[in-house]
Design an enzyme around this catalytic site. Structure first.
Site, PDB file in Angstrom:
ATOM      1  N   LYS A 188     -59.983 -80.385 -36.073  1.00 59.86           N
ATOM      2  CA  LYS A 188     -59.400 -81.251 -35.776  1.00 59.86           C
ATOM      3  C   LYS A 188     -59.621 -82.464 -36.735  1.00 59.86           C
ATOM      4  O   LYS A 188     -60.436 -82.571 -37.666  1.00 59.86           O
ATOM      5  CB  LYS A 188     -60.237 -81.933 -34.481  1.00 59.86           C
TER       6      LYS A 188
ATOM      7  N   HIS B 169     -67.930 -89.612 -21.270  1.00 56.79           N
ATOM      8  CA  HIS B 169     -69.116 -88.924 -21.893  1.00 56.79           C
ATOM      9  C   HIS B 169     -70.382 -89.440 -21.253  1.00 56.79           C
ATOM     10  O   HIS B 169     -71.442 -88.655 -21.201  1.00 56.79           O
ATOM     11  CB  HIS B 169     -69.100 -88.836 -23.301  1.00 56.79           C
TER      12      HIS B 169
ATOM     13  N   ARG C 266     -63.212 -82.376 -15.858  1.00 57.14           N
ATOM     14  CA  ARG C 266     -62.583 -83.531 -15.139  1.00 57.14           C
ATOM     15  C   ARG C 266     -61.803 -83.200 -14.291  1.00 57.14           C
ATOM     16  O   ARG C 266     -61.613 -83.807 -12.823  1.00 57.14           O
ATOM     17  CB  ARG C 266     -61.664 -84.363 -16.239  1.00 57.14           C
TER      18      ARG C 266
ATOM     19  N   SER D 175     -61.004 -89.182 -25.017  1.00 56.97           N
ATOM     20  CA  SER D 175     -60.917 -90.020 -26.256  1.00 56.97           C
ATOM     21  C   SER D 175     -59.804 -90.210 -26.898  1.00 56.97           C
ATOM     22  O   SER D 175     -59.430 -91.345 -27.380  1.00 56.97           O
ATOM     23  CB  SER D 175     -61.784 -89.403 -27.290  1.00 56.97           C
TER      24      SER D 175
END
Ligand code: ADP
Length: 164
Positions: free
Chosen positions: A45, A21, A94, A132
């Site tokens: 979440k 990040h 990514r 994460s």
């Protein structure tokens, strides 16, 4: 900030912020006059850290980067972006695996508000496998997360996992 100043929003869960990040925030700060890192209050979440805790972790991780603000938001991202007079939404890409979901989000957001432009940035390849969830997984089983998150985040992660 003046009217012609370019503002970008970098939204996400940041549970917790990682070097991936931070890499994206640094790149965005080169292009935009102001970058707002926006923690999503996503009720779907189940986060490890509260929104406030995540904001503190971000603030401690970006001290050296100029013109960054840390906020939280709920509701539609495009509505938040309009309220902030943002020109762009930043997302990190990514790998190909990110692409389908990110494309869907970007096109939906464009449908909802034509004037919000999604900008994709690629991190250094050394962060391309990092997220994460994997950091939390490694830390939970006692692995070393030195190279994934700043020391302050690591410290808070270990305390949190000890108490959860
Ligand atoms: P979200 O729940 O919105 O996916 P995340 O915190 O997981 O929240 O990610 C926020 C943004 O940061 C997403 O665009 C994601 O692709 C990007 N991101 C996450 N990890 C990395 C990384 N290691 N390198 C580059 N971008 C990343």
């Amino acid at each position: 900030m003046s009217d012609n100043c370019k503002i970008a929003i970098y939204p996400g869960s940041f549970d917790p912020i990682t070097y991936g990040h931070i890499d994206i925030i640094k790149r965005a700060s080169i292009i935009f006059d102001e970058v707002i890192v926006a923690v999503a209050k996503n009720i779907l979440k189940e986060p490890l850290f509260s929104v406030e805790e995540r904001m503190v972790l971000i603030e401690n991780s970006i001290r050296e980067i100029p013109h960054i603000k840390v906020e939280s938001f709920d509701g539609l991202l495009v509505d938040y972006a309009s309220r902030k007079h943002a020109n762009a939404v930043i997302r990190g890409l990514r790998a190909v695996s990110d692409f389908e979901y990110e494309l869907q989000m970007a096109l939906m957001n464009r449908k909802l508000n034509e004037s919000v432009i999604t900008v994709f940035l690629m991190p250094h390849e050394k962060y391309s496998y990092l997220n994460s969830s994997i950091v939390k997984e490694v830390a939970r089983f006692g692995g070393n997360v030195d190279s994934f998150v700043p020391p302050f985040v690591q410290e808070k992660l270990l305390v949190k996992l000890r108490h959860s």
